[in-house]
Write a protein that holds these residues in place. Structure first.
Motif, short mmCIF file in Angstrom:
data_model
loop_
_atom_site.label_atom_id
_atom_site.label_comp_id
_atom_site.label_asym_id
_atom_site.label_seq_id
_atom_site.Cartn_x
_atom_site.Cartn_y
_atom_site.Cartn_z
N SER A 23 0.90 -1.20 0.02
CA SER A 23 0.06 0.13 -0.16
C SER A 23 0.97 1.20 0.02
N ALA A 24 1.95 1.01 0.75
CA ALA A 24 2.91 2.25 0.87
C ALA A 24 3.29 2.68 -0.51
N LEU A 25 3.86 1.65 -1.26
CA LEU A 25 4.46 1.79 -2.74
C LEU A 25 3.31 2.25 -3.51
N SER A 26 2.12 1.73 -3.70
CA SER A 26 1.14 2.28 -4.49
C SER A 26 0.76 3.54 -4.23
N ASN A 27 0.90 4.12 -2.79
CA ASN A 27 0.33 5.59 -2.58
C ASN A 27 1.44 6.27 -2.26
N ASP A 28 2.68 6.00 -2.90
CA ASP A 28 3.73 6.91 -2.61
C ASP A 28 4.10 7.47 -1.39
N GLU A 29 3.88 6.49 -0.16
CA GLU A 29 4.35 6.98 1.04
C GLU A 29 5.59 6.85 1.53
N PHE A 30 6.54 6.80 0.66
CA PHE A 30 7.87 6.96 0.88
C PHE A 30 8.61 8.29 0.58
N CYS A 31 9.47 8.52 1.39
CA CYS A 31 10.15 9.80 1.27
C CYS A 31 11.85 9.55 0.82
N LEU A 49 28.26 14.78 -4.92
CA LEU A 49 27.67 13.35 -4.95
C LEU A 49 26.67 13.35 -3.74
N PHE A 50 25.58 12.73 -3.83
CA PHE A 50 24.52 12.67 -2.88
C PHE A 50 24.13 11.24 -2.58
N GLU A 51 23.95 10.90 -1.63
CA GLU A 51 23.42 9.58 -1.23
C GLU A 51 21.89 9.64 -0.95
N LEU A 52 21.30 8.69 -1.52
CA LEU A 52 19.77 8.85 -1.47
C LEU A 52 19.44 7.90 -0.23
N LEU A 53 18.47 8.56 0.79
CA LEU A 53 18.19 7.78 1.99
C LEU A 53 16.41 7.67 1.87
N LEU A 54 16.13 6.40 2.09
CA LEU A 54 14.63 6.31 1.94
C LEU A 54 14.00 6.26 3.35
N ARG A 55 12.94 6.85 3.48
CA ARG A 55 12.17 6.70 4.65
C ARG A 55 10.50 6.37 4.39
N LEU A 56 9.95 5.80 5.25
CA LEU A 56 8.51 5.64 5.11
C LEU A 56 7.59 6.61 6.07
N GLN A 57 6.58 7.26 5.46
CA GLN A 57 5.93 8.21 6.21
C GLN A 57 4.76 7.59 6.81
N GLU A 58 4.92 7.62 7.89
CA GLU A 58 3.55 7.05 8.72
C GLU A 58 3.06 8.19 9.57
N GLU A 59 1.76 8.31 9.42
CA GLU A 59 0.98 9.40 10.08
C GLU A 59 1.07 9.69 11.46
N GLU A 60 1.05 8.95 12.40
CA GLU A 60 1.14 9.25 13.71
C GLU A 60 2.81 9.27 14.25
#
Length: 170
Positions: A23-31, A49-60
């Motif tokens: 669901s998070a992938l489908s709804n673009d809930e990652f940052c 050079l920039f390293e990409l860091l992935l986070r998951l947005q959680e509502e609360e």
């Protein structure tokens, strides 16, 4: 599996972690965040050079670090899906401002992505879609993943090099 299930419940209170991540992938809930990698020596004339860091947005809970969801994604076979999400979103973001195109973005790729069918083709499609050079991307491969499957790692590197992308072993 028991460990991942326990971790999932403790860190996320998710009842079905696989469905939650899909669901998070489908709804673009990652940052994505870009962290600059500064040279130790004089870096004049070098491309930033920039390293990409992935986070998951959680509502609360705010932003969830990768240590909380990557093991879950691994358990459910979703690491290549996360890597595809990162490529699509970084290239879309870069395409919106020309100044962002004078940088190299380092993308960590998971071991399963090395042998994932169609990953290089997706990169090629996205580069073409946004009219961007492959030289914007540097794919980081963990040394252990490269050693674990040398033919897959070699093929991965060759396909991406043909697109102008960089690769690095970390």
């Amino acid at each position: 599996q028991s460990f991942v299930k326990t971790m999932t419940e403790e860190l996320t209170t998710w009842k079905n972690a696989g469905d939650r991540l899909r669901s998070a992938l489908s709804n673009d809930e990652f940052c994505l965040y870009a962290q600059e990698i500064k040279p130790v020596a004089d870096g004049k004339g070098q491309t930033p050079l920039f390293e990409l860091l992935l986070r998951l947005q959680e509502e609360e809970d705010g932003l969830m670090p990768p240590g909380a969801f990557i093991p879950i994604a691994e358990e459910y076979g979703m690491l290549p899906d996360l890597d595809r999400w990162v490529v699509k979103h970084i290239l879309g973001w870069v395409s919106r401002k020309p100044a962002r195109q004078s940088v190299i973005y380092s993308v960590n790729v998971a071991g399963p992505t090395l042998s994932s069918h169609g990953f290089a083709e997706l990169v090629a499609l996205e580069l073409k879609r946004y009219r961007l050079p492959g030289s914007l991307l540097c794919f980081e491969i963990a040394e252990a993943d490269a050693i674990a499957d040398v033919p897959a790692a070699s093929g991965f590197v060759q396909k991406l090099a043909a697109l102008g992308c960089h690769t690095a072993i970390c």
